[in-house]
Design a protein around this motif. Structure first.
Motif, short mmCIF file in Angstrom:
data_model
loop_
_atom_site.label_atom_id
_atom_site.label_comp_id
_atom_site.label_asym_id
_atom_site.label_seq_id
_atom_site.Cartn_x
_atom_site.Cartn_y
_atom_site.Cartn_z
N VAL A 181 0.86 -1.17 -0.11
CA VAL A 181 0.06 -0.06 -0.14
C VAL A 181 0.82 1.17 0.01
O VAL A 181 1.77 1.42 0.97
CB VAL A 181 -0.84 0.13 1.28
CG1 VAL A 181 -1.68 1.51 1.21
CG2 VAL A 181 -1.84 -1.22 1.18
N MET A 182 0.67 2.20 -1.02
CA MET A 182 1.29 3.49 -0.78
C MET A 182 0.36 4.29 0.06
O MET A 182 -0.62 4.85 -0.24
CB MET A 182 1.38 3.83 -2.38
CG MET A 182 2.19 3.18 -3.13
SD MET A 182 2.47 3.88 -5.02
CE MET A 182 2.44 5.49 -4.88
N LEU A 183 1.16 4.76 1.27
CA LEU A 183 0.48 5.25 2.26
C LEU A 183 0.91 6.70 2.45
O LEU A 183 2.11 6.80 2.73
CB LEU A 183 0.57 4.49 3.62
CG LEU A 183 -0.34 5.00 4.63
CD1 LEU A 183 -1.63 4.54 4.57
CD2 LEU A 183 0.03 4.19 6.02
N SER A 184 -0.24 7.78 2.06
CA SER A 184 0.49 8.86 2.05
C SER A 184 0.44 9.88 3.39
O SER A 184 1.17 10.84 3.57
CB SER A 184 -0.30 9.70 1.20
OG SER A 184 -1.77 9.91 1.44
N GLY A 185 -0.50 9.50 4.23
CA GLY A 185 -0.77 10.30 5.42
C GLY A 185 -2.27 10.92 5.31
O GLY A 185 -2.47 11.72 6.17
N ASP A 188 -7.38 9.14 1.78
CA ASP A 188 -7.80 8.01 1.04
C ASP A 188 -6.94 6.80 0.95
O ASP A 188 -7.60 5.75 1.19
CB ASP A 188 -7.75 8.64 -0.41
CG ASP A 188 -8.42 10.15 -0.46
OD1 ASP A 188 -9.59 10.02 0.09
OD2 ASP A 188 -7.96 10.81 -1.34
N SER A 189 -5.58 6.97 1.33
CA SER A 189 -5.02 5.74 1.19
C SER A 189 -5.19 4.72 2.52
O SER A 189 -5.20 3.50 2.18
CB SER A 189 -3.52 5.95 0.99
OG SER A 189 -2.85 6.99 1.84
N PRO A 190 -5.31 5.22 3.89
CA PRO A 190 -5.75 4.46 4.69
C PRO A 190 -6.95 3.59 4.48
O PRO A 190 -7.14 2.39 4.90
CB PRO A 190 -5.59 5.11 6.05
CG PRO A 190 -5.07 6.47 5.60
CD PRO A 190 -5.06 6.71 4.36
N GLY A 292 -10.69 11.65 -10.76
CA GLY A 292 -11.09 13.08 -10.99
C GLY A 292 -11.02 13.53 -9.71
O GLY A 292 -11.11 15.08 -9.69
N GLN A 293 -10.49 13.24 -8.64
CA GLN A 293 -10.36 13.86 -7.38
C GLN A 293 -9.40 14.91 -7.64
O GLN A 293 -9.66 16.21 -6.92
CB GLN A 293 -9.99 13.13 -6.32
CG GLN A 293 -10.32 13.73 -5.08
CD GLN A 293 -9.67 12.72 -3.72
OE1 GLN A 293 -8.34 12.80 -3.48
NE2 GLN A 293 -10.52 12.05 -3.14
N VAL A 294 -8.06 15.02 -8.07
CA VAL A 294 -7.16 16.08 -8.36
C VAL A 294 -6.69 15.99 -9.65
O VAL A 294 -6.71 14.72 -10.36
CB VAL A 294 -6.03 16.06 -7.19
CG1 VAL A 294 -6.48 16.43 -5.96
CG2 VAL A 294 -5.41 14.58 -7.12
P1 ATP Z 1 -4.35 10.56 0.13
O1 ATP Z 1 -5.73 11.06 0.83
O2 ATP Z 1 -4.38 9.01 0.33
O3 ATP Z 1 -3.22 11.20 0.57
P2 ATP Z 1 -4.80 12.07 -2.23
O4 ATP Z 1 -6.08 12.45 -2.46
O5 ATP Z 1 -3.97 13.20 -1.21
O6 ATP Z 1 -4.69 10.85 -1.20
P3 ATP Z 1 -2.36 12.02 -3.87
O7 ATP Z 1 -1.61 12.99 -3.08
O8 ATP Z 1 -2.70 12.59 -5.34
O9 ATP Z 1 -4.00 12.13 -3.59
O10 ATP Z 1 -2.09 10.75 -3.67
C1 ATP Z 1 -2.70 9.74 -4.55
C2 ATP Z 1 -2.03 8.38 -3.84
O11 ATP Z 1 -0.79 8.17 -3.99
C3 ATP Z 1 -2.55 8.40 -2.29
O12 ATP Z 1 -3.71 7.61 -2.09
C4 ATP Z 1 -1.34 7.28 -1.88
O13 ATP Z 1 -1.73 5.90 -2.28
C5 ATP Z 1 -0.36 7.67 -3.00
N1 ATP Z 1 0.72 8.66 -2.41
C6 ATP Z 1 0.68 10.18 -2.57
N2 ATP Z 1 1.73 10.37 -1.74
C7 ATP Z 1 2.37 9.56 -1.02
C8 ATP Z 1 3.43 9.43 -0.20
N3 ATP Z 1 4.13 10.51 0.33
N4 ATP Z 1 3.82 8.11 0.09
C9 ATP Z 1 3.21 7.03 -0.29
N5 ATP Z 1 2.25 7.12 -1.20
C10 ATP Z 1 1.75 8.23 -1.52
#
Ligand code: ATP
Ligand code: MG
Length: 399
Positions: A181-185, A188-190, A292-294
């Motif tokens: 899982v690419m987890l951003s913080g 959406d990703s969690p 389409g979110q961003v």
């Molecule tokens: P999220 O709410 O999960 O941050 P987001 O709407 O902010 O999503 P983006 O920043 O465009 O969307 O990122 C899309 C997806 O890319 C994220 O949901 C995540 O899976 C991955 N991603 C983005 N930034 C990171 C990061 N710093 N580390 C790991 N994964 C990332």
């Protein structure tokens, strides 16, 4: 009231034909792992259509139920009293429930799992109802009863219960392999991680940090998210791989066309994710992208970014509205952490006008003169820290 046993219904698992044994065996293993700290307090028994957890210590029952409520792979559960197959014992237990909870009205439901039992469900109901009515003040109401008393008659015992708690459903975690899982913080990703586990895939986590632009607090936030997702996993701990992306991020500042910066950055994310996924035996990459979110989540962006990934990329929230994602985030208690205000690496490098409909050929052209391959290799070699994170926060470990 203390209960003797938790009766677990498999739900979707029952439809799985010959794979059923694998499913139920994995479910039992997952339950045992998650309840490990209470291993003296229960016995687990698997039957064709039910799982039984005999409770040996009333003081841990409610904690055991709370843990089970975060395990995927069964549809519902009931706290039950175990009695003999004698009708009088069933009636006595029903009377005990009525005396304890004092309902005005009740209804009896009987399920005969053992079809060789001496009486049919209807006959049994006709035997029990008069005994219950004679010994209590309660009345029968088959349409809107205040209490429904269920009795399940099985081969050796019968089980009497008055509640049915819905469980999470889904498939036992691990049955669908493992993903990264690419987890951003963010929010959406969690949620994407939770939904992936729901369909039986175990996960590891990958986070890109760009220190010193991103702070220790930002990393702590990601760790907290992993901690909050751990109860749903098939292990007591989960792994978080943190990649220091700073060197590559600086290189990306040299992209001739700044509007492509995010597109290229995300192509780099995917490239690194592919390498690490294979290293850690993950069969897919998971992201929290939503159509389409961003700008980076239009179909043109997704296609241009996806092109570098040879592994399947699962996007569980791709068709969810933000509000729908937020609802799940609140339900699984990641929302409050996700909205804490810490910069992530994307927000720091966002160009004024990120391209909304990038073209693959242009993206490739933009990357061509960068030193990204060498830097990427250095990052893979030297700039990854793996943390093992459990449900209890304090047991973060670096390796
Ligand atoms: P999220 O709410 O999960 O941050 P987001 O709407 O902010 O999503 P983006 O920043 O465009 O969307 O990122 C899309 C997806 O890319 C994220 O949901 C995540 O899976 C991955 N991603 C983005 N930034 C990171 C990061 N710093 N580390 C790991 N994964 C990332
Ligand atoms: Mg984000």
């Amino acid at each position: 009231m203390n209960f003797d046993v938790i009766l677990i219904r498999y739900g979707e698992l029952t439809t799985k034909g010959k794979n059923r044994i694998d499913f139920t065996t994995l479910l039992v293993n997952n339950v045992k792992k998650k309840l490990h700290q209470f291993k003296e307090d229960f016995l687990i028994k698997k039957e064709f259509d039910r799982l039984f957890i005999e409770l040996l210590n009333p003081s841990s029952s409610s904690t055991i139920v709370a843990i089970l409520q975060k395990i995927f792979g069964f549809s519902s559960m009931s706290l039950a009293k175990k009695v003999s197959r004698q009708p009088i014992d069933m009636a006595e237990q029903a009377i005990a429930f009525i005396n304890y909870y004092q309902p005005q009205t009740f209804k009896l439901e009987i399920r005969r799992n053992d079809k060789t039992y001496q009486a049919t469900s209807t006959e049994l109901k006709q035997m029990l109802a008069p005994i219950i009515l004679k010994n209590t003040e309660v009345k029968v109401d088959i349409h809107h009863p205040e209490m429904q008393i269920d009795i399940e008659v099985r081969k050796y015992f019968s089980y009497v219960f008055i509640n049915q708690m819905t469980a999470l459903g889904g498939l036992p975690v691990g049955i669908s392999g493992k993903g990264l899982v690419m987890l951003s913080g963010g929010i959406d990703s969690p949620v994407a991680a939770f939904l992936t586990m729901k369909r039986g895939m175990s996960v590891e986590y990958l986070h890109f940090a760009t220190p010193p632009h991103t702070s220790k607090e930002a990393l702590a936030k990601v760790k907290t998210l992993v901690q909050k997702l751990t109860p749903y996993a098939n292990n007591q701990t989960q792994r978080l791989h943190v990649v220091n992306f700073s060197m590559l991020q600086h290189e990306l500042m040299h992209i001739p066309e700044p509007s492509y910066r995010i597109t290229i950055m995300r192509r780099m994310f995917y490239r690194i994710a592919n390498i690490l996924a294979r290293q850690y035996h993950c069969q897919a990459i998971i992201t929290g992208e939503s159509l389409g979110q961003v700008a980076s989540q239009t179909i043109e962006s997704i296609n241009t970014i996806n092109d570098v990934s040879s592994l399947s990329v699962l996007r569980p929230v791709i068709c969810f509205d933000k509000n729908e994602i937020i609802k799940i985030a609140k339900d699984i208690d990641t929302y409050e952490t996700s909205i804490l205000p810490f910069e992530d690496c994307c927000s720091l490098f966002v160009p004024k006008n990120p391209i909304i409909k990038p073209k693959l050929a242009v993206a490739e052209e933009q990357e061509k003169d960068l030193m990204w391959e060498d830097i990427l290799n250095v990052i893979i070699e030297k700039s990854i820290v793996t943390y093992t994170i459990g449900s209890y926060g304090e047991n973060y470990e670096k390796s």
